[in-house]
Enzyme design. Structure first.
Site, PDB file in Angstrom:
ATOM      1  N   ARG A   1      -4.664  -0.991  -6.065  1.00 40.58           N
ATOM      2  CA  ARG A   1      -4.784   0.433  -5.682  1.00 40.58           C
ATOM      3  C   ARG A   1      -4.750   1.298  -6.934  1.00 40.58           C
ATOM      4  NH1 ARG A   1      -2.436  -2.214  -1.410  1.00 40.58           N
ATOM      5  NH2 ARG A   1      -3.848  -2.157   0.381  1.00 40.58           N
TER       6      ARG A   1
ATOM      7  N   TRP B   1       3.946  -1.064  -3.814  1.00 38.18           N
ATOM      8  CA  TRP B   1       2.532  -0.786  -3.526  1.00 38.18           C
ATOM      9  C   TRP B   1       2.193   0.538  -4.196  1.00 38.18           C
ATOM     10  CZ3 TRP B   1       0.360  -4.960  -1.679  1.00 38.18           C
ATOM     11  CH2 TRP B   1       1.135  -5.862  -0.946  1.00 38.18           C
TER      12      TRP B   1
ATOM     13  N   ASP C   1      -2.425 -10.832   5.394  1.00 32.66           N
ATOM     14  CA  ASP C   1      -1.924  -9.705   6.184  1.00 32.66           C
ATOM     15  C   ASP C   1      -3.080  -8.856   6.724  1.00 32.66           C
ATOM     16  OD1 ASP C   1      -2.523  -9.081   3.479  1.00 32.66           O
ATOM     17  OD2 ASP C   1      -1.439  -7.193   3.629  1.00 32.66           O
ATOM     18  N   GLU C   2      -2.779  -8.115   7.762  1.00 34.58           N
ATOM     19  CA  GLU C   2      -3.627  -7.029   8.264  1.00 34.58           C
ATOM     20  C   GLU C   2      -5.104  -7.429   8.328  1.00 34.58           C
ATOM     21  OE1 GLU C   2      -1.063  -3.209   6.780  1.00 34.58           O
ATOM     22  OE2 GLU C   2      -2.214  -4.228   5.238  1.00 34.58           O
TER      23      GLU C   2
ATOM     24  N   ASP D   1      -7.735  -6.516  -3.898  1.00 40.40           N
ATOM     25  CA  ASP D   1      -7.617  -5.806  -2.611  1.00 40.40           C
ATOM     26  C   ASP D   1      -8.902  -5.014  -2.381  1.00 40.40           C
ATOM     27  OD1 ASP D   1      -6.520  -4.393  -0.275  1.00 40.40           O
ATOM     28  OD2 ASP D   1      -4.577  -5.079  -1.022  1.00 40.40           O
TER      29      ASP D   1
ATOM     30  N   HIS E   1      -8.532  -7.520   3.276  1.00 43.16           N
ATOM     31  CA  HIS E   1      -8.275  -6.863   1.977  1.00 43.16           C
ATOM     32  C   HIS E   1      -9.221  -7.412   0.901  1.00 43.16           C
ATOM     33  CE1 HIS E   1      -4.696  -4.561   3.144  1.00 43.16           C
ATOM     34  NE2 HIS E   1      -4.381  -5.590   3.914  1.00 43.16           N
TER      35      HIS E   1
ATOM     36  N   TYR F   1      10.649  -2.002   0.461  1.00 47.90           N
ATOM     37  CA  TYR F   1       9.382  -1.367   0.074  1.00 47.90           C
ATOM     38  C   TYR F   1       9.661  -0.175  -0.835  1.00 47.90           C
ATOM     39  CZ  TYR F   1       5.865  -4.196   2.344  1.00 47.90           C
ATOM     40  OH  TYR F   1       5.011  -5.230   2.658  1.00 47.90           O
TER      41      TYR F   1
HETATM   42  C1  ACM Z   1       1.679  -5.551   3.337  1.00 45.11           C
HETATM   43  O1  ACM Z   1       2.493  -4.630   3.054  1.00 45.11           O
HETATM   44  N1  ACM Z   1       0.531  -5.281   3.938  1.00 45.11           N
HETATM   45  C2  ACM Z   1       2.002  -6.922   3.035  1.00 45.11           C
END
Ligand code: ACM
Ligand code: ZN
Length: 524
Positions: free
Chosen positions: A152, A462, A314-315, A181, A251, A412
């Site tokens: 990012r 992140w 993920d996601e 990503d 991603h 986080y």
């Molecule tokens: C994540 O925070 N999508 C692993």
């Protein structure tokens, strides 16, 4: 005359006042016993057993040089590094008395961490006097990680080295490098040059929280394989293993933009410029996708010498797979069906994971994935990183999978640091204070068998809203210190008031003198 002599003796005895408060080491060691007096390390020589590794020898000579600086001559005092097979991996015994310092450990990290503790016992810059003490110390968990998202926002190798330095100061030993990503592919792959010439650059970035905006500034960067090796080596010297994350099958828009054949629709695709989840993901229905994975992982496994590769997972929206003729044909050929617990497409993700497990196993590596990879029917041997909460990790550990706990409510570090985000730098919102990080107990709710599968803890940074090194450090510090104590110290030794006091009065000043930006909300 006699009186003068006694006075002199008293002066010598108490010149290093034994009652001088021992600086509180973070993470808190297993046992610390202060003794009267102190050791003056100025001019001290660091001496190793012959049978220690060359890495430890170079640590010793660095430390000798440090103690020689500003000292008039060698003091004849010694700091001994003694190999002792009875000491556990990463653990150490440290004895400081008036005449010498004796360190015992069985491996590189054990010696390194003894020296880190020694450094923390001299918290002022240039200080050389160490209170006499006996410390016996060992980590509670083997995995003490820190993630940095370099997709990012891109951070230079110099900035990453500064992060590795502070991780080492707090005995963290895994650098989880989120390096691909939707918003940028950041690792050079020789066989697929477009991954970086195209996939490392996006056409602008959304402004603050406005999903319809774009600042119009081309943004990007990547690490050459030489730079990756440089980081791996730098981390190794600091006792840190680098674990790259190549996020698949979602991603991946940066890779799809570079090589549209990887997607279900064939594109064209564009690197994302907004902080959102894309429906465009890898197409497992085409065998060429697995050839691509074989190729990239064979280069990646050469670069990272450790046991684990993180494969994301993920996601992953399943919209494209539901419509893709190739994916649907594969689902039929594999006989995958919807069940009460998972859809056929979720089982298709299990198939992708298991193919990558096989690829990596051929390189002698094991897979880590985010907790979504557990949905459906995960093959044995994978390690789960539990991020959506603790439940995924608990279920995985009960099923016998190894687990790294990284639940967003506690770990986080992109979350704001107070209840009033408007008083904080621009961020993703929510609130995670140092105290809440500190309160995390990774084994809560687990039976003794399941608890054995918890490898450790990791904090994640992140960087959607974090574009500068100063902001990165502000989000990291001092919350990373709280999680270092969660990962290292025995619960019975944890104590928030004494941790907070040490952070405010010793660690933040020291980190600031080392050039780090720190959030100071803990002082409120
Ligand atoms: C994540 O925070 N999508 C692993
Ligand atoms: Zn497909």
């Amino acid at each position: 005359m006699k009186g003068k002599y006694i006075l002199l003796l008293l002066l010598i005895l108490f010149s290093c006042a034994p009652e001088r408060e021992l600086p509180r080491i973070i993470p808190c060691p297993s046992s610390v016993e202060q003794k009267p007096g102190c050791f003056d390390a100025a001019g001290a020589q660091v001496v190793c057993d012959d049978n220690v590794s060359s890495g430890i020898k170079s640590l010793a000579s660095r430390l000798s040089q440090q103690f020689a600086q500003g000292a008039r001559a060698s003091s004849g005092k010694k700091i001994w590094l003694r190999f002792d097979a009875r000491v556990a991996p990463e653990a150490y015994e440290l004895e400081v008395n008036r005449r010498e310092v004796i360190i015992k450990a069985c491996d590189y990290n054990g010696f390194l961490y003894a020296l880190v503790s020694l450094e923390q016992l001299m918290p002022q810059a240039g200080e050389r006097v160490i209170p006499c003490v006996r410390i016996s110390d060992a980590p509670r968990f083997t995995w003490r990680g820190q993630l940095l998202d370099c997709s990012r926002h891109f951070f230079t190798t110099k900035q990453i080295k500064k992060l590795l330095d502070v991780m080492c100061l707090y005995k963290l030993n895994r650098f989880h490098w989120h390096i691909t990503d939707d918003h940028g592919w950041r690792i050079e792959i020789k066989k697929y040059p477009l991954l970086t010439s195209v996939g490392a650059y996006r056409n602008g970035t959304m402004i603050e929280h406005d999903m319809s905006s774009n600042d119009g500034i081309r943004y990007g960067g990547f690490y050459s394989q030489e730079q990756i090796k440089e980081i791996v080596e730098y981390a190794m010297e600091r006792g840190i293993q680098v674990v790259p994350e190549i996020d698949i099958p979602a991603h991946m828009v940066s890779a799809l933009t570079a090589y549209p054949f990887l997607g279900c629709t064939g594109g064209p695709y564009k690197l994302m410029t907004v902080w959102d989840i894309s429906k465009d993901v890898l197409c497992p229905g085409k065998e060429t996708s697995f050839s691509f994975l074989e190729d990239i992982f064979s280069e990646i496994c050469e670069l990272f010498p450790y046991e684990y590769i993180h494969i994301g997972g993920d996601e992953c929206p399943k919209d494209r797979w539901k419509e893709c003729p190739d994916c649907q044909r594969l689902i039929r050929n594999l006989g995958l069906k919807d069940t009460a617990s998972a859809t056929a497409e979720q089982y298709l993700q299990n198939y992708v994971t298991s193919r990558v497990q096989e690829i990596l196993a051929r390189h002698g590596k094991k897979v880590i994935g985010w907790d979504e990879i557990l949905e459906g029917d995960l093959k044995p041997g994978a390690t789960i990183m539990s991020w959506r909460g603790v439940e995924g990790g608990m279920i995985a550990a009960e099923k016998g999978f190894d687990v790294i706990m990284s639940p967003l409510d506690y770990c986080y570090l992109d979350y704001c640091q107070s209840e009033t985000p408007e008083t904080e730098p621009l961020g993703i919102g929510h609130c995670l204070t140092v105290e809440k990080c500190y309160s995390y107990e990774p084994l809560d709710g687990l039976g003794s068998q399941a608890a054995k599968h918890i490898l450790g803890v990791q904090s994640n940074l992140w960087t959607e809203f974090i574009a500068t090194p100063a902001h990165l450090e502000y989000m990291l510090l001092p919350r990373m210190l709280a999680l270092s104590e969660v990962g290292w110290s025995l619960p019975s030794n944890k104590d928030y008031p004494s941790f907070r006091d040490a952070v405010i009065h010793t660690h933040i000043p020291r980190l600031r003198s080392l050039g780090y930006s720190c959030c100071r909300n803990i002082e409120d």
